[in-house]
Enzyme design. Structure first.
Site, PDB file in Angstrom:
ATOM      1  N   PRO A  10       3.406  28.199  93.773  1.00 16.94           N
ATOM      2  CA  PRO A  10       2.357  29.027  93.267  1.00 16.94           C
ATOM      3  C   PRO A  10       2.992  30.278  92.426  1.00 16.94           C
ATOM      4  O   PRO A  10       4.347  30.676  92.534  1.00 16.94           O
ATOM      5  CB  PRO A  10       1.719  29.752  94.572  1.00 16.94           C
ATOM      6  CG  PRO A  10       2.604  29.443  95.814  1.00 16.94           C
ATOM      7  CD  PRO A  10       3.265  27.983  95.121  1.00 16.94           C
ATOM      8  N   ASN A  11       2.461  30.539  91.463  1.00 18.59           N
ATOM      9  CA  ASN A  11       2.722  31.771  90.484  1.00 18.59           C
ATOM     10  C   ASN A  11       4.042  31.501  89.310  1.00 18.59           C
ATOM     11  O   ASN A  11       4.076  32.172  88.841  1.00 18.59           O
ATOM     12  CB  ASN A  11       3.212  33.046  91.240  1.00 18.59           C
ATOM     13  CG  ASN A  11       2.271  33.707  92.182  1.00 18.59           C
ATOM     14  OD1 ASN A  11       1.120  33.905  91.580  1.00 18.59           O
ATOM     15  ND2 ASN A  11       2.289  33.765  93.314  1.00 18.59           N
ATOM     16  N   ARG A  18       5.717  37.355  84.768  1.00 14.20           N
ATOM     17  CA  ARG A  18       5.873  37.483  86.040  1.00 14.20           C
ATOM     18  C   ARG A  18       7.259  38.257  86.202  1.00 14.20           C
ATOM     19  O   ARG A  18       8.385  37.450  86.252  1.00 14.20           O
ATOM     20  CB  ARG A  18       5.814  36.360  86.788  1.00 14.20           C
ATOM     21  CG  ARG A  18       6.219  36.558  88.148  1.00 14.20           C
ATOM     22  CD  ARG A  18       6.183  35.101  88.853  1.00 14.20           C
ATOM     23  NE  ARG A  18       6.350  35.427  90.457  1.00 14.20           N
ATOM     24  CZ  ARG A  18       6.661  34.584  91.161  1.00 14.20           C
ATOM     25  NH1 ARG A  18       6.930  33.264  90.739  1.00 14.20           N
ATOM     26  NH2 ARG A  18       6.709  34.938  92.745  1.00 14.20           N
ATOM     27  N   TYR A  23      12.881  36.995  87.250  1.00 12.68           N
ATOM     28  CA  TYR A  23      12.753  35.464  86.836  1.00 12.68           C
ATOM     29  C   TYR A  23      13.109  35.273  85.498  1.00 12.68           C
ATOM     30  O   TYR A  23      12.972  33.957  85.061  1.00 12.68           O
ATOM     31  CB  TYR A  23      11.139  35.105  87.217  1.00 12.68           C
ATOM     32  CG  TYR A  23      11.110  35.347  88.752  1.00 12.68           C
ATOM     33  CD1 TYR A  23      11.628  34.260  89.704  1.00 12.68           C
ATOM     34  CD2 TYR A  23       9.866  35.941  89.104  1.00 12.68           C
ATOM     35  CE1 TYR A  23      11.338  34.635  90.939  1.00 12.68           C
ATOM     36  CE2 TYR A  23       9.614  36.313  90.384  1.00 12.68           C
ATOM     37  CZ  TYR A  23      10.307  35.359  91.379  1.00 12.68           C
ATOM     38  OH  TYR A  23      10.329  35.546  92.687  1.00 12.68           O
ATOM     39  N   ASN A  74      10.384  23.502  93.430  1.00 10.82           N
ATOM     40  CA  ASN A  74      10.436  25.065  93.742  1.00 10.82           C
ATOM     41  C   ASN A  74       9.352  25.151  94.497  1.00 10.82           C
ATOM     42  O   ASN A  74       8.089  25.431  93.765  1.00 10.82           O
ATOM     43  CB  ASN A  74      10.608  25.566  92.179  1.00 10.82           C
ATOM     44  CG  ASN A  74      10.857  27.134  92.724  1.00 10.82           C
ATOM     45  OD1 ASN A  74      10.656  27.777  93.719  1.00 10.82           O
ATOM     46  ND2 ASN A  74      11.175  27.891  91.575  1.00 10.82           N
ATOM     47  N   ALA A  77       6.710  31.016  97.121  1.00 10.56           N
ATOM     48  CA  ALA A  77       6.339  31.569  98.343  1.00 10.56           C
ATOM     49  C   ALA A  77       6.282  30.629  99.480  1.00 10.56           C
ATOM     50  O   ALA A  77       6.438  30.994 100.833  1.00 10.56           O
ATOM     51  CB  ALA A  77       5.067  32.506  97.988  1.00 10.56           C
ATOM     52  N   HIS A  80       8.841  30.026 102.438  1.00 12.65           N
ATOM     53  CA  HIS A  80       9.029  31.003 103.306  1.00 12.65           C
ATOM     54  C   HIS A  80       8.240  30.671 104.824  1.00 12.65           C
ATOM     55  O   HIS A  80       8.361  31.343 105.550  1.00 12.65           O
ATOM     56  CB  HIS A  80       9.170  32.346 102.991  1.00 12.65           C
ATOM     57  CG  HIS A  80       9.755  32.568 101.620  1.00 12.65           C
ATOM     58  ND1 HIS A  80      11.049  32.386 101.661  1.00 12.65           N
ATOM     59  CD2 HIS A  80       9.440  32.844 100.398  1.00 12.65           C
ATOM     60  CE1 HIS A  80      11.348  32.303 100.373  1.00 12.65           C
ATOM     61  NE2 HIS A  80      10.689  32.932  99.443  1.00 12.65           N
ATOM     62  N   ASP A  87       6.574  19.347 106.397  1.00 12.37           N
ATOM     63  CA  ASP A  87       6.453  18.064 107.162  1.00 12.37           C
ATOM     64  C   ASP A  87       6.064  17.075 106.021  1.00 12.37           C
ATOM     65  O   ASP A  87       6.296  15.862 106.369  1.00 12.37           O
ATOM     66  CB  ASP A  87       4.988  18.254 108.042  1.00 12.37           C
ATOM     67  CG  ASP A  87       5.336  18.946 109.322  1.00 12.37           C
ATOM     68  OD1 ASP A  87       6.333  19.214 109.783  1.00 12.37           O
ATOM     69  OD2 ASP A  87       4.016  19.174 110.081  1.00 12.37           O
ATOM     70  N   GLU A  98      15.627  21.189  96.712  1.00  8.95           N
ATOM     71  CA  GLU A  98      14.772  22.627  96.767  1.00  8.95           C
ATOM     72  C   GLU A  98      15.646  23.340  95.767  1.00  8.95           C
ATOM     73  O   GLU A  98      16.809  23.548  95.943  1.00  8.95           O
ATOM     74  CB  GLU A  98      15.095  23.174  98.274  1.00  8.95           C
ATOM     75  CG  GLU A  98      14.449  24.360  98.222  1.00  8.95           C
ATOM     76  CD  GLU A  98      14.715  25.262  99.660  1.00  8.95           C
ATOM     77  OE1 GLU A  98      15.337  24.600 100.567  1.00  8.95           O
ATOM     78  OE2 GLU A  98      14.399  26.318  99.681  1.00  8.95           O
ATOM     79  N   HIS A 100      15.433  27.133  93.413  1.00 11.23           N
ATOM     80  CA  HIS A 100      15.046  28.752  93.194  1.00 11.23           C
ATOM     81  C   HIS A 100      15.552  29.217  92.013  1.00 11.23           C
ATOM     82  O   HIS A 100      16.934  28.823  91.796  1.00 11.23           O
ATOM     83  CB  HIS A 100      15.262  29.577  94.310  1.00 11.23           C
ATOM     84  CG  HIS A 100      14.645  28.861  95.876  1.00 11.23           C
ATOM     85  ND1 HIS A 100      13.223  29.044  95.844  1.00 11.23           N
ATOM     86  CD2 HIS A 100      15.133  28.247  96.772  1.00 11.23           C
ATOM     87  CE1 HIS A 100      12.886  28.221  97.078  1.00 11.23           C
ATOM     88  NE2 HIS A 100      14.012  28.071  97.302  1.00 11.23           N
ATOM     89  N   SER A 102      15.646  32.469  91.489  1.00  9.57           N
ATOM     90  CA  SER A 102      16.499  33.678  91.942  1.00  9.57           C
ATOM     91  C   SER A 102      17.179  33.062  93.222  1.00  9.57           C
ATOM     92  O   SER A 102      17.001  31.972  93.559  1.00  9.57           O
ATOM     93  CB  SER A 102      15.300  34.794  92.335  1.00  9.57           C
ATOM     94  OG  SER A 102      14.394  34.477  93.575  1.00  9.57           O
ATOM     95  N   ARG A 107      17.453  38.724  98.173  1.00  8.05           N
ATOM     96  CA  ARG A 107      16.240  39.591  98.068  1.00  8.05           C
ATOM     97  C   ARG A 107      15.798  40.138  99.229  1.00  8.05           C
ATOM     98  O   ARG A 107      16.426  40.195 100.452  1.00  8.05           O
ATOM     99  CB  ARG A 107      15.317  38.717  97.113  1.00  8.05           C
ATOM    100  CG  ARG A 107      16.001  38.285  95.859  1.00  8.05           C
ATOM    101  CD  ARG A 107      15.018  37.567  95.117  1.00  8.05           C
ATOM    102  NE  ARG A 107      13.702  38.285  94.883  1.00  8.05           N
ATOM    103  CZ  ARG A 107      12.654  37.495  94.412  1.00  8.05           C
ATOM    104  NH1 ARG A 107      12.515  36.179  94.206  1.00  8.05           N
ATOM    105  NH2 ARG A 107      11.389  38.376  94.041  1.00  8.05           N
ATOM    106  N   ARG A 111      12.218  36.730 102.404  1.00  8.27           N
ATOM    107  CA  ARG A 111      12.776  35.456 101.674  1.00  8.27           C
ATOM    108  C   ARG A 111      13.954  34.774 102.262  1.00  8.27           C
ATOM    109  O   ARG A 111      14.303  33.924 101.753  1.00  8.27           O
ATOM    110  CB  ARG A 111      13.042  35.836 100.151  1.00  8.27           C
ATOM    111  CG  ARG A 111      11.496  36.260  99.330  1.00  8.27           C
ATOM    112  CD  ARG A 111      12.148  36.511  98.055  1.00  8.27           C
ATOM    113  NE  ARG A 111      11.073  37.599  97.465  1.00  8.27           N
ATOM    114  CZ  ARG A 111       9.727  37.325  96.994  1.00  8.27           C
ATOM    115  NH1 ARG A 111       9.484  36.194  96.897  1.00  8.27           N
ATOM    116  NH2 ARG A 111       9.231  38.236  96.667  1.00  8.27           N
TER     117      ARG A 111
HETATM  118  C1  DQA Z   1      11.222  31.571  93.966  1.00 12.58           C
HETATM  119  C2  DQA Z   1      11.792  32.368  95.091  1.00 12.58           C
HETATM  120  C3  DQA Z   1      10.478  32.574  96.047  1.00 12.58           C
HETATM  121  O1  DQA Z   1      11.132  33.775  97.208  1.00 12.58           O
HETATM  122  C4  DQA Z   1       9.337  33.096  95.309  1.00 12.58           C
HETATM  123  O2  DQA Z   1       8.138  33.511  96.114  1.00 12.58           O
HETATM  124  C5  DQA Z   1       8.991  32.720  94.218  1.00 12.58           C
HETATM  125  C6  DQA Z   1      10.003  31.914  93.317  1.00 12.58           C
HETATM  126  C7  DQA Z   1      12.515  31.480  92.867  1.00 12.58           C
HETATM  127  O3  DQA Z   1      12.306  30.280  92.398  1.00 12.58           O
HETATM  128  O4  DQA Z   1      13.220  32.137  92.960  1.00 12.58           O
HETATM  129  O5  DQA Z   1       7.935  32.345  93.960  1.00 12.58           O
HETATM  130  O6  DQA Z   1      11.198  30.231  94.582  1.00 12.58           O
END
Ligand code: DQA
Length: 144
Positions: A10-11, A18, A23, A74, A77, A80, A87, A98, A100, A102, A107, A111
């Site tokens: 998401p996002n 954003r 980011y 990635n 959110a 977390h 699963d 995995e 990220h 950031s 942070r 997170r």
């Molecule tokens: C993120 C870090 C997460 O904490 C956050 O919710 C994101 C982006 C990152 O790529 O740094 O949406 O996964």
């Protein structure tokens, strides 16, 4: 040619607008282009996807498990708190990294917990969009 799924939660479609201080200024299209170009250099066929929907992400992970397809994920959110995602990742049949943009550990407190790290093959965080490039390189260098 090895297929790789690059899955984004998401996002992440909002990259560029954003929180650019966190980011960066590059957009999701820039990220998709970077991943496909990196794949081309490494001899990988890279399919880049994004969803805000937990169920859709779970279904894509099932697809990867059924196809023995390596994944760069990635989870945003969902990282977390999503046990459903954890699963689904636990069913992996090929490397799953995995990533990220950031460094979540540097942070806010919420997170600092990843419920998915323990079932991922490995984690790369804190290198901006280069986190994805490093993950694709790791997949290219890994058997299976
Ligand atoms: C993120 C870090 C997460 O904490 C956050 O919710 C994101 C982006 C990152 O790529 O740094 O949406 O996964």
């Amino acid at each position: 040619m090895k297929n790789v799924l690059v899955l984004n939660g998401p996002n992440l479609s909002r990259l560029g607008t954003r929180e650019p201080d966190v980011y960066g200024a590059q957009t999701f299209d820039d990220l998709a282009h970077l991943c496909r170009e990196t794949g081309r250099e490494l001899g990988l066929h890279v399919d880049v996807r994004q969803t805000d929907d937990e169920a859709e992400l779970v279904h894509w992970l099932h697809e990867a498990a059924d196809g023995r397809t390596p994944v760069v994920l990635n989870p945003a959110a969902f990282t977390h708190y999503s046990y459903a995602l954890r699963d689904a990742i636990a069913q992996k049949t090929a490397p799953l990294i995995e990533v990220h943009i950031s460094n979540p550990s540097a942070r806010e407190e919420f997170r600092h917990t990843s419920v998915v790290s323990a079932v991922a093959t490995g984690t790369i965080a804190g290198f901006g969009l280069q986190s994805y490039v490093l993950a694709l390189r790791a997949i290219a260098d890994t058997d299976g």
